[in-house]
Every structure is written in structure tokens, then in C-alpha cells.
Motif scaffolding. Structure first.
Motif, PDB file in Angstrom:
ATOM      1  N   LYS A  68      35.638   7.242 -15.245  1.00  0.00           N
ATOM      2  CA  LYS A  68      34.778   6.605 -16.246  1.00  0.00           C
ATOM      3  C   LYS A  68      33.323   7.013 -16.028  1.00  0.00           C
ATOM      4  CE  LYS A  68      33.770   2.097 -18.172  1.00  0.00           C
ATOM      5  NZ  LYS A  68      33.516   0.716 -17.711  1.00  0.00           N
ATOM      6  N   TRP A  69      32.936   7.046 -14.763  1.00  0.00           N
ATOM      7  CA  TRP A  69      31.571   7.475 -14.435  1.00  0.00           C
ATOM      8  C   TRP A  69      31.314   8.887 -14.955  1.00  0.00           C
ATOM      9  CZ3 TRP A  69      27.128   5.496 -12.376  1.00  0.00           C
ATOM     10  CH2 TRP A  69      26.157   6.415 -11.990  1.00  0.00           C
ATOM     11  N   ARG A  70      32.251   9.794 -14.681  1.00  0.00           N
ATOM     12  CA  ARG A  70      32.029  11.197 -15.052  1.00  0.00           C
ATOM     13  C   ARG A  70      32.076  11.408 -16.557  1.00  0.00           C
ATOM     14  NH1 ARG A  70      35.966  12.419 -10.631  1.00  0.00           N
ATOM     15  NH2 ARG A  70      34.676  12.149  -8.780  1.00  0.00           N
ATOM     16  N   LYS A  71      32.777  10.525 -17.250  1.00  0.00           N
ATOM     17  CA  LYS A  71      32.794  10.626 -18.699  1.00  0.00           C
ATOM     18  C   LYS A  71      31.420  10.276 -19.259  1.00  0.00           C
ATOM     19  CE  LYS A  71      36.703  10.347 -21.662  1.00  0.00           C
ATOM     20  NZ  LYS A  71      38.094   9.942 -21.661  1.00  0.00           N
ATOM     21  N   GLN A  72      30.759   9.294 -18.630  1.00  0.00           N
ATOM     22  CA  GLN A  72      29.452   8.867 -19.126  1.00  0.00           C
ATOM     23  C   GLN A  72      28.322   9.708 -18.568  1.00  0.00           C
ATOM     24  OE1 GLN A  72      29.095   4.670 -18.504  1.00  0.00           O
ATOM     25  NE2 GLN A  72      30.982   4.248 -19.611  1.00  0.00           N
ATOM     26  N   VAL A  73      28.503  10.199 -17.348  1.00  0.00           N
ATOM     27  CA  VAL A  73      27.486  11.052 -16.743  1.00  0.00           C
ATOM     28  C   VAL A  73      28.023  12.473 -16.800  1.00  0.00           C
ATOM     29  CG1 VAL A  73      26.122  11.474 -14.668  1.00  0.00           C
ATOM     30  CG2 VAL A  73      26.752   9.154 -15.287  1.00  0.00           C
ATOM     31  N   GLY A  74      27.792  13.137 -17.932  1.00  0.00           N
ATOM     32  CA  GLY A  74      28.442  14.417 -18.191  1.00  0.00           C
ATOM     33  C   GLY A  74      27.719  15.571 -17.524  1.00  0.00           C
ATOM     34  N   ASN A 132      32.678  14.022 -25.568  1.00  0.00           N
ATOM     35  CA  ASN A 132      32.916  12.789 -24.796  1.00  0.00           C
ATOM     36  C   ASN A 132      31.844  11.735 -25.057  1.00  0.00           C
ATOM     37  OD1 ASN A 132      35.251  13.157 -23.352  1.00  0.00           O
ATOM     38  ND2 ASN A 132      34.255  14.034 -21.556  1.00  0.00           N
ATOM     39  N   ARG A 133      30.796  12.102 -25.765  1.00  0.00           N
ATOM     40  CA  ARG A 133      29.617  11.274 -26.008  1.00  0.00           C
ATOM     41  C   ARG A 133      29.054  10.642 -24.730  1.00  0.00           C
ATOM     42  NH1 ARG A 133      29.323  12.198 -31.228  1.00  0.00           N
ATOM     43  NH2 ARG A 133      27.097  11.895 -31.024  1.00  0.00           N
ATOM     44  N   PRO A 134      28.668  11.492 -23.755  1.00  0.00           N
ATOM     45  CA  PRO A 134      28.127  10.956 -22.495  1.00  0.00           C
ATOM     46  C   PRO A 134      26.746  10.329 -22.691  1.00  0.00           C
ATOM     47  CG  PRO A 134      27.961  13.343 -22.532  1.00  0.00           C
ATOM     48  CD  PRO A 134      28.698  12.960 -23.768  1.00  0.00           C
ATOM     49  N   GLN A 135      26.409   9.371 -21.828  1.00  0.00           N
ATOM     50  CA  GLN A 135      25.098   8.723 -21.906  1.00  0.00           C
ATOM     51  C   GLN A 135      24.065   9.478 -21.090  1.00  0.00           C
ATOM     52  OE1 GLN A 135      25.064   4.483 -21.284  1.00  0.00           O
ATOM     53  NE2 GLN A 135      27.288   4.429 -21.547  1.00  0.00           N
ATOM     54  N   VAL A 136      24.552  10.309 -20.177  1.00  0.00           N
ATOM     55  CA  VAL A 136      23.654  11.131 -19.374  1.00  0.00           C
ATOM     56  C   VAL A 136      24.155  12.563 -19.448  1.00  0.00           C
ATOM     57  CG1 VAL A 136      22.798  11.588 -17.048  1.00  0.00           C
ATOM     58  CG2 VAL A 136      23.149   9.240 -17.783  1.00  0.00           C
ATOM     59  N   LEU A 137      23.231  13.510 -19.575  1.00  0.00           N
ATOM     60  CA  LEU A 137      23.616  14.921 -19.549  1.00  0.00           C
ATOM     61  C   LEU A 137      22.996  15.582 -18.330  1.00  0.00           C
ATOM     62  CD1 LEU A 137      23.116  16.127 -23.248  1.00  0.00           C
ATOM     63  CD2 LEU A 137      25.263  15.678 -22.071  1.00  0.00           C
TER      64      LEU A 137
ATOM     65  N   MET B 167      35.201  16.704 -14.263  1.00  0.00           N
ATOM     66  CA  MET B 167      33.882  16.538 -14.878  1.00  0.00           C
ATOM     67  C   MET B 167      33.990  15.906 -16.258  1.00  0.00           C
ATOM     68  SD  MET B 167      32.290  20.229 -14.077  1.00  0.00           S
ATOM     69  CE  MET B 167      32.376  20.884 -12.425  1.00  0.00           C
ATOM     70  N   LEU B 168      35.094  16.216 -16.941  1.00  0.00           N
ATOM     71  CA  LEU B 168      35.233  15.675 -18.290  1.00  0.00           C
ATOM     72  C   LEU B 168      35.887  14.297 -18.274  1.00  0.00           C
ATOM     73  CD1 LEU B 168      36.244  18.964 -20.049  1.00  0.00           C
ATOM     74  CD2 LEU B 168      34.167  17.653 -20.458  1.00  0.00           C
ATOM     75  N   GLY B 169      36.073  13.738 -17.089  1.00  0.00           N
ATOM     76  CA  GLY B 169      36.559  12.375 -17.010  1.00  0.00           C
ATOM     77  C   GLY B 169      38.067  12.244 -16.918  1.00  0.00           C
ATOM     78  N   HIS B 170      38.770  13.352 -16.630  1.00  0.00           N
ATOM     79  CA  HIS B 170      40.212  13.227 -16.398  1.00  0.00           C
ATOM     80  C   HIS B 170      40.432  12.644 -15.009  1.00  0.00           C
ATOM     81  CE1 HIS B 170      41.359  16.608 -19.427  1.00  0.00           C
ATOM     82  NE2 HIS B 170      40.259  15.990 -19.792  1.00  0.00           N
ATOM     83  N   ASP B 171      41.541  11.919 -14.814  1.00  0.00           N
ATOM     84  CA  ASP B 171      41.790  11.429 -13.463  1.00  0.00           C
ATOM     85  C   ASP B 171      42.457  12.537 -12.645  1.00  0.00           C
ATOM     86  OD1 ASP B 171      44.391  11.458 -14.306  1.00  0.00           O
ATOM     87  OD2 ASP B 171      44.565   9.303 -14.524  1.00  0.00           O
ATOM     88  N   TRP B 172      42.514  12.332 -11.331  1.00  0.00           N
ATOM     89  CA  TRP B 172      42.976  13.421 -10.452  1.00  0.00           C
ATOM     90  C   TRP B 172      44.400  13.822 -10.764  1.00  0.00           C
ATOM     91  CZ3 TRP B 172      47.037  13.028  -6.967  1.00  0.00           C
ATOM     92  CH2 TRP B 172      47.517  11.747  -6.704  1.00  0.00           C
TER      93      TRP B 172
END
Lengths: 199, 267
Positions: A68-74, A132-137, B167-172
Motif C-alpha cells: 500500500k505504501w509503494r502504491k502511494q509513494v510511487g 496507480n494515482r500515487p500521492q508522491v512521485l 514498486m507498483l504495489g504488488h505484494d511479494w
């Protein structure tokens, strides 16, 4: 409001970094290659073990599941990687307007990744991240392999996205013109990240 | 039909054949005569020793000695698994993955045979337990070694793609799903080949042995079928366990790809 805050973030040989980047703001970071810029971005995206704290809107990395973190912090690395044959397999929710802004159409989703040029891959990787519409790039030299016209398109798209989505942006660049255009720029002096001025 | 006893003289005739081969290697300058002779001597010594040890263990039928022998077998198999990896896990994990996955698979399948299928009394009767477990471990070892080697090699080579997905938010789990599937397939190929060739191209070693020892061929075939099924189950279970815990160990609690947990291959 999305705000990215770093508290004593420690990455490899760098001295601890504390920074606040309010929503909608872009900072650029310059410095010689190998000084730790990429490591810094990777730590913010929580891809490498690190010391110190990173918060998004007051929530630390540990308070959020990592995906979830990485989705928002792209994070956009300097070199994009693709794991399927077709471009479209890598997108969840492609935005036709963003595609057009970079000179693509949605028909590109049917192309083979192996046939794309480096520059095309780089721009499509940005679109893939934005979908992904991240909040941080966190952008690692997003225009490094592009000619000037396309580099401008990329800069424009990122700036538009930053304003409409109120995203915080960290932009690592070697291009001094790009660096000077930004209002908030930082440089690595030795191991310390400092506000730098252009004389 | 009774088992024909082999005399030292019989074995000497066979040994002369190997000596001739070594002489041929010397004559043709193949350069393998030394290794060939060492390997010959080793196998003769190891197997004679095994025969002696088994003779004692069979005579005693002491659960503790039997337990120690099975433990020894497990450790040797795990060491072999670790040794066949190009990129091993650092620290205890290097041996641990093999020990855990093979204990879980080979031991439980062997236990199932002894308790449910053969119903041996007592279940740890070494004449049954030791050869069965040896067969399970020997085959599972190959499957686990191949699976882990494939998993870690591919994770290393495709680290950029794995991280791109993280990086794109996938899980491991989804980031390594394809690599995992591939590793399992690789581990299962030898046993599938063996099953396909069994009886047509090759007569499996165990069946050959039973027929030579005087069993009716159909009985020997039934035993061989049983063993093939159990061995496949053990390989499947062992490889899946090894891949599961092995791939989980490639990521940390924040789902970061941690290839620093693997060693560099020896050049």
C-alpha cells in the motif's frame, strides 16, 4: 493533503536527511552519480532497509502494509523493467488523456514490450506508474534518454499531475536547466543534502 | 528361486572390468583413470560399510540407533541440496531449507507407507524403514535441489522485474509467482521422466533388485509402482515446501527483495 516527511533518514554513507515536502510541491535533487540519490529514493519507497523515519500524511512506513505504501509513494527508477510480453499487461487503469499527453494512444497497449525503444519504455513506465494515482512521485532521471521536445512533454505531464492530484514530487536530475526551473532544489555536497543556490 | 550368493571372486571379475576401463583411459590419455579408481574404491567402501551398519542395526532393531541413522541420512541429503546450489541462502538457512522441506515430505510419506500401506509391526522395523526412507530422501533431494537452484537463479536474474512489480504495489507473492511456478516444474521434471520411461526404456533399480532376489515379476512391479507414486508425492511435497519457505525468505517483513540473503556463486 499529502505531505511527505523525512526524519533523520539514513541511507548508506549519507548523513541523516530531514525534509518536508508539502502536497503539490516539487523538489529537485542533483549530485554526482554514485552519491546516493537512487538509494535515497529507494529508501523512501521502502525498497531497501534503512534507518530513520518516512511519513506520508503523518503515517509512517511501518504503519502501512508495504504494497500500500509503494502504491502511494510511487518510484520511477532510471531503467524500467517489464515482466510480461505486452504493454497492456502492465496497466490496471490506463488514462487515455495521459497517454495522449506523451504522444501515445491506447492502441500502444497492444504492442510488444521488446519492440519499444528505450525512450518509449521510459515514458510508458511513467504512465504505468501514474495509473496507480500515487500521492508522491519519486522520479529518477525521468527524461534522461529523451529528446528535448519529449522531455518537455514529460515535464508538463508531471507538473499537471502534481497540480491536479496535489502530489509531492522528488525529482532527481542531471540536467541543470531542469534543475534551475524548479523552485526548490537540493544538491549533495559531500555526504550532506543541502539547499543549493545557482550563481 | 533363491538369492544367488555373490562371492568375493564374483565381485573381482566385475572389478577387473573397471580396471580395464581405467587402463584404457590411461592408454588413450583421457585423464580420468585416477578419478575413476577413487570413485570405484569409494563406492565399494561406502556400500560395504552400509551393509555392515545395516546388519548391526537390523539385528538390534533399537529405535534410538534407527533414529540416529535417519537423522544422519537427512543431514547428508540436506548438505547435498545446499552443495548443488549456485546461490545458497546465507547462515542456517543454507542447510535449514533442505532439512525442513525433506523432513516434512520424505519422513511423513515414509511414515504413511509404514503405518497405513505396509502396516509393519513395529512401524520402525529397520528392514522396511531404512530402504524406504533412503529411496524417498534420495529422490526428493534431487527435486528440492533443482527447485531451489532454479528459484534463486531466476530471482537473481529477474530481480529488476520483481522489484518493478513491488514498486507498483504488488505484494511479494505475485511479484515472484511465475518464478515459483517455474521452479516447481523444474523440480518435478526428473521424476516425471522416470515415470514415463519406467518399464519401457528402463527397468527401475528396485524392481531389478527384487527380480534378481527371486520375487515374482508382478509382485516386483507392484512394489515399484508403489515406490514411484510415493516418491513423486514426496518430491512434490518437498519441492513445494522448499520453494514456499525459500521464496518467502527472499523477502523481508517489509516485502523488500533481499538478494543479499543469497551467496555469490563460486567461479
Amino acid at each position: 493533503m499529502s505531505q511527505l516527511s523525512l526524519y533523520n533518514l539514513q541511507v548508506q554513507q549519507l548523513s541523516p536527511i530531514s525534509l518536508e515536502i508539502p502536497a503539490g510541491q516539487c523538489i529537485t535533487i542533483a549530485g554526482p552519480s554514485g552519491c546516493g540519490k537512487t538509494q535515497l529514493l529507494r529508501a523512501i519507497a521502502d525498497l531497501d532497509p534503512h534507518q530513520g523515519e518516512v511519513q506520508l500524511n503523518g503515517l509512517t512506513q511501518e504503519e502501512m502494509p508495504a504494497p500500500k505504501w509503494r502504491k502511494q509513494v510511487g518510484y520511477l527508477p532510471a531503467e524500467s523493467a517489464w515482466w510480461r510480453a505486452q504493454v497492456g499487461d502492465h496497466f490496471n487503469d490506463p488514462d487515455p488523456q495521459q497517454f495522449e499527453a506523451l504522444g501515445f494512444t491506447l492502441e500502444w497497449l497492444e504492442r510488444e514490450v521488446s519492440r519499444l525503444s528505450t525512450g518509449e519504455r521510459q515514458r510508458l513506465a511513467l504512465l504505468r506508474l501514474l495509473s496507480n494515482r500515487p500521492q508522491v512521485l519519486l522520479l529518477d532521471e525521468p527524461t534522461a534518454n529523451l529528446d528535448q521536445a519529449t522531455a518537455r512533454q514529460v515535464e508538463q505531464l508531471i507538473s499537471d499531475y502534481r497540480h491536479t492530484d496535489q502530489a509531492a514530487v522528488i525529482w532527481v536530475t542531471h540536467d541543470s536547466a531542469q534543475h534551475q526551473r524548479s523552485a526548490h532544489h537540493y544538491c549533495f555536497k559531500g555526504n550532506t543534502l543541502e539547499h543549493c543556490t545557482w550563481n | 528361486m533363491e538369492l544367488i550368493q555373490l562371492t568375493p571372486w564374483d565381485l573381482s571379475i566385475a572389478a577387473v572390468l573397471v580396471l580395464l576401463l581405467a587402463g584404457l583411459s590411461f592408454h588413450l590419455q583421457l585423464g580420468i583413470e585416477k578419478r575413476l579408481l577413487i570413485a570405484t574404491a569409494r563406492s565399494a567402501a561406502q556400500l560395504s560399510l552400509l551393509g555392515l551398519v545395516l546388519k548391526i542395526i537390523f539385528a538390534q532393531s533399537n529405535p534410538i540407533t534407527i533414529g540416529l541413522l535417519t537423522l544422519f541420512m537427512l543431514l547428508v541429503a540436506s548438505y547435498e541440496v545446499m552443495n548443488r546450489q549456485q546461490r545458497r541462502y546465507r547462515g542456517y538457512w543454507g542447510m535449514g531449507v533442505g532439512i525442513f522441506s525433506m523432513f516434512l515430505s520424505s519422513f511423513s510419506v515414509t511414515l504413511l507407507v509404514l503405518l497405513v500401506i505396509l502396516q509393519v509391526e513395529p512401524w520402525y522395523t529397520p528392514q522396511y524403514l531404512i530402504p524406504l526412507l533412503g529411496m524417498m530422501l534420495g529422490n526428493t533431494m534431487t527435486g528440492v535441489a533443482l527447485s531451489l537452484d532454479n528459484l534463486n537463479q531466476n530471482a537473481w536474474q529477474q530481480r529488476a522485474s520483481i522489484e518493478a512489480r513491488l514498486m507498483l504495489g504488488h505484494d511479494w507473492q505475485s511479484a515472484i509467482a511465475e518464478i515459483r511456478r517455474n521452479a516447481l516444474r523444474t523440480g518435478l521434471i526428473p521424476i516425471m521422466n522416470a515415470m514415463a520411461a519406467a518399464g519401457v526404456v528402463s527397468i527401475p533399480g528396485m524392481m531389478t533388485g527384487q527380480i534378481l532376489a527371486g520375487s515374482p515379476p508382478l509382485e516386483a512391479a507392484k512394489y515399484q509402482i508403489l515406490i514411484l507414486f510415493l516418491v513423486s508425492a514426496s518430491i512434490g511435497l518437498g519441492s513445494m515446501t522448499a520453494i514456499w519457505i525459500g521464496s518467502k525468505h527472499l523477502f523481508d517483513e517489509r516485502q523488500r527483495l533481499r538478494l543479499d540473503r543469497l551467496t555469490q556463486p563460486k567461479q
